[in-house]
Design a protein around this motif. Sequence first.
Motif, mmCIF file in Angstrom:
data_model
loop_
_atom_site.group_PDB
_atom_site.id
_atom_site.type_symbol
_atom_site.label_atom_id
_atom_site.label_comp_id
_atom_site.label_asym_id
_atom_site.label_seq_id
_atom_site.Cartn_x
_atom_site.Cartn_y
_atom_site.Cartn_z
ATOM 1 N N GLY A 150 0.792 -1.227 0.000
ATOM 2 C CA GLY A 150 0.000 0.000 0.000
ATOM 3 C C GLY A 150 0.814 1.261 0.000
ATOM 4 O O GLY A 150 0.260 2.370 0.032
ATOM 5 N N ILE A 151 2.123 1.172 -0.047
ATOM 6 C CA ILE A 151 3.009 2.329 -0.141
ATOM 7 C C ILE A 151 4.224 1.917 -0.953
ATOM 8 O O ILE A 151 4.746 0.810 -0.797
ATOM 9 C CB ILE A 151 3.414 2.855 1.255
ATOM 10 N N GLU A 152 4.672 2.801 -1.860
ATOM 11 C CA GLU A 152 5.832 2.498 -2.699
ATOM 12 C C GLU A 152 7.109 2.787 -1.914
ATOM 13 O O GLU A 152 7.301 3.895 -1.408
ATOM 14 C CB GLU A 152 5.795 3.311 -3.983
ATOM 15 N N VAL A 153 7.961 1.784 -1.817
ATOM 16 C CA VAL A 153 9.212 1.905 -1.074
ATOM 17 C C VAL A 153 10.358 1.942 -2.083
ATOM 18 O O VAL A 153 10.627 0.960 -2.774
ATOM 19 C CB VAL A 153 9.395 0.715 -0.103
ATOM 20 N N TYR A 154 11.022 3.108 -2.182
ATOM 21 C CA TYR A 154 12.104 3.276 -3.144
ATOM 22 C C TYR A 154 13.448 3.082 -2.439
ATOM 23 O O TYR A 154 13.803 3.885 -1.557
ATOM 24 C CB TYR A 154 12.059 4.664 -3.776
ATOM 25 N N PRO A 155 14.206 2.044 -2.805
ATOM 26 C CA PRO A 155 15.519 1.826 -2.190
ATOM 27 C C PRO A 155 16.585 2.691 -2.863
ATOM 28 O O PRO A 155 16.731 2.683 -4.084
ATOM 29 C CB PRO A 155 15.773 0.333 -2.450
ATOM 30 N N VAL A 156 17.314 3.455 -2.073
ATOM 31 C CA VAL A 156 18.278 4.421 -2.607
ATOM 32 C C VAL A 156 19.690 4.023 -2.203
ATOM 33 O O VAL A 156 19.952 3.745 -1.026
ATOM 34 C CB VAL A 156 17.961 5.836 -2.074
ATOM 35 N N LYS A 157 20.594 4.005 -3.196
ATOM 36 C CA LYS A 157 21.993 3.660 -2.918
ATOM 37 C C LYS A 157 22.852 4.893 -2.662
ATOM 38 O O LYS A 157 23.768 4.848 -1.852
ATOM 39 C CB LYS A 157 22.573 2.862 -4.086
ATOM 40 N N HIS A 165 16.508 10.248 -10.228
ATOM 41 C CA HIS A 165 15.132 9.745 -10.186
ATOM 42 C C HIS A 165 14.134 10.896 -10.089
ATOM 43 O O HIS A 165 13.131 10.939 -10.824
ATOM 44 C CB HIS A 165 14.967 8.804 -8.989
ATOM 45 N N LEU A 166 14.431 11.861 -9.215
ATOM 46 C CA LEU A 166 13.519 12.985 -9.039
ATOM 47 C C LEU A 166 13.509 13.912 -10.253
ATOM 48 O O LEU A 166 12.513 14.598 -10.510
ATOM 49 C CB LEU A 166 13.897 13.773 -7.778
ATOM 50 N N LYS A 167 14.596 13.926 -11.013
ATOM 51 C CA LYS A 167 14.661 14.733 -12.241
ATOM 52 C C LYS A 167 14.035 14.011 -13.423
ATOM 53 O O LYS A 167 13.886 14.593 -14.508
ATOM 54 C CB LYS A 167 16.118 15.066 -12.566
ATOM 55 N N GLY A 168 13.667 12.728 -13.243
ATOM 56 C CA GLY A 168 13.059 11.970 -14.318
ATOM 57 C C GLY A 168 14.042 11.358 -15.292
ATOM 58 O O GLY A 168 13.646 10.845 -16.353
ATOM 59 N N GLU A 173 13.073 1.516 -9.239
ATOM 60 C CA GLU A 173 11.926 0.625 -9.110
ATOM 61 C C GLU A 173 11.599 0.399 -7.640
ATOM 62 O O GLU A 173 12.498 0.173 -6.830
ATOM 63 C CB GLU A 173 12.207 -0.714 -9.790
ATOM 64 N N PRO A 174 10.320 0.477 -7.281
ATOM 65 C CA PRO A 174 9.942 0.197 -5.891
ATOM 66 C C PRO A 174 10.372 -1.209 -5.473
ATOM 67 O O PRO A 174 10.335 -2.142 -6.282
ATOM 68 C CB PRO A 174 8.418 0.325 -5.906
ATOM 69 N N ALA A 175 10.800 -1.329 -4.231
ATOM 70 C CA ALA A 175 11.256 -2.630 -3.730
ATOM 71 C C ALA A 175 10.086 -3.588 -3.608
ATOM 72 O O ALA A 175 8.982 -3.198 -3.200
ATOM 73 C CB ALA A 175 11.943 -2.460 -2.380
ATOM 74 N N VAL A 176 10.324 -4.808 -3.963
ATOM 75 C CA VAL A 176 9.325 -5.868 -3.813
ATOM 76 C C VAL A 176 10.004 -7.006 -3.070
ATOM 77 O O VAL A 176 10.954 -7.609 -3.567
ATOM 78 C CB VAL A 176 8.801 -6.367 -5.170
ATOM 79 N N VAL A 177 9.543 -7.281 -1.867
ATOM 80 C CA VAL A 177 10.140 -8.352 -1.081
ATOM 81 C C VAL A 177 9.458 -9.664 -1.448
ATOM 82 O O VAL A 177 8.239 -9.726 -1.631
ATOM 83 C CB VAL A 177 10.013 -8.089 0.444
ATOM 84 N N GLU A 178 10.255 -10.667 -1.621
ATOM 85 C CA GLU A 178 9.690 -11.977 -1.929
ATOM 86 C C GLU A 178 8.999 -12.512 -0.691
ATOM 87 O O GLU A 178 9.571 -12.571 0.390
ATOM 88 C CB GLU A 178 10.803 -12.942 -2.360
ATOM 89 N N LYS A 179 7.720 -12.859 -0.858
ATOM 90 C CA LYS A 179 6.956 -13.345 0.289
ATOM 91 C C LYS A 179 7.564 -14.635 0.823
ATOM 92 O O LYS A 179 7.757 -15.599 0.093
ATOM 93 C CB LYS A 179 5.501 -13.603 -0.113
ATOM 94 N N ARG A 180 7.888 -14.617 2.097
ATOM 95 C CA ARG A 180 8.479 -15.801 2.723
ATOM 96 C C ARG A 180 7.385 -16.635 3.361
ATOM 97 O O ARG A 180 6.426 -16.117 3.914
ATOM 98 C CB ARG A 180 9.507 -15.386 3.781
#
Length: 508
Positions: A150-157, A165-168, A173-180
């Motif tokens: 329900g919320i986009e989580v953007y992982p930043v290095k 990313h903010l400049k386009g 890509e939003p993080a997607v955790v593999e369901k354990r």
Amino acid sequence: MVCCSNSMGIFGIETFLVKIEVDISNGFPGFDIVGLPDASVKESRNRVRSALRNCGFDMPEGQITVNLAPADVKKEGSIYDLPILMALMKYAGYISSNIEESVFIGELSLSGEVRSVRGVLPMTIKAKEMGFKSIFVPYDNRNEGAAISGIEVYPVKNLLEIYRHLKGKIRIEPAVVEKRTNNEVYNFDFSQVRGQSKAKRAIEIAASGMHNILLVGPPGSGKSMLAKRIPSILPDMSFEEAIETTKIHSIAGLLSPEEGLIVKRPFRAPHHTVSPAGLSGGGSVPRPGEVSLAHNGVLFLDELPEFSRSAMEVLRQPIENGEITISRVSGTLSYPCDIMLVAAMNPCPCGYFSHPSRECICTPKAITRYLSKVSGPMLDRIDIHIEVPPVEFNDLNSVSDEEKSSEIKKRVNRARAIQTERYKGTGIKSNAGISAGMVNRFCPMSGEAKAFLSKAFETMGMSARAYDKILKVARTIADLDTSEAIKINHIAEAIQYRSMDRKYWKSK
């Protein structure tokens, strides 16, 4: 002009929104941070300045004032580096997107890398509750943040990545955790334990009702071996329990980058030299102690009498209430600690009191002094006391297969299912959580069982708490037998699991 960005703060297990406001005025160059920052927050100005320069950006000129609102709540940690930097870059015109729609969390290195921080999971939950659609977190914290839908989580290095990313120019890509799944493989299994059928039975009962248990026996009898295998028979954690447990470990900074939600029940085994603050939690703003890190799992105290008296006594309130309250000058906070306490001890200093083949060299006075290290009120809070005798040669040399944890777990799950249905809508999870006022309601006894318990109560000189504990354990034994009423054999077995009442403690 004032530019703003959003971040989060943590107090105990609770999180709150922190709005970062940046203003730059004419005058002698300076960089001030206000809003009750601690030393690590004040040091953000040096990290932000170096990160900007080393990534090819110019530091805005003038008197920079950064306000962390609300200003009456103390801010601590390095999590504000990234949001301060974002507000500065917005003010300087490096970015034009609306950053106030997002939350930013992260520590900066001098080269502009974004480093991991504590508490990303609870902060992500709070950001979602407040209606934010996205949150930028350190790359190493991506899995715990992505555990929340329900919320986009953007992982930043690093800084350049989030800038592009903010400049386009690129898209993170939003993080997607593999369901354990809960089909976790444990290294320890009860099939590896030879003999000790009575102790295994007591542990099965304890796991079925989430009862506290004390294992008493000589060195080498397998007390620690049995304790380490208890998580393998506990019911699988629900999603709500996994969230609760992961939040605590996230705040403590104990999650690895690969971990999302914790789906294995915790097993914490602090050394007997642990301080009271190490067990309960401590610090100017207290962080979770061992008792909270074991929430929804097992806290194992090996060699119980060797723990300091003050450390043991600090457990009395959390064992009873399922949460621990800590008061400091900065405020009062509570951490959940719904645990199964498992303790182990020798019957005497040398360990061989009542051993069938080895002679005890301890004097009666030494035994009394040793046993008195564990207070009566502490023992009262432990539901099951079981003697673990030395393993016989025939058991060790046997080639027959011992029962696997998976088979024991099936029975435990059946008993827990009965309890879940029984306590629906009451907030109680297991038999161990029944309050004193609910014992008569949920623990109906047959006439024979009542008469038997009455006689045992008078003979053994039980306390009111010990009476309740016996009834709760008997309730669990009846559940394992799928019996609605508690019968005399259930009471008789439950009484057997009070060995410290019957033998050692009374010997004083």
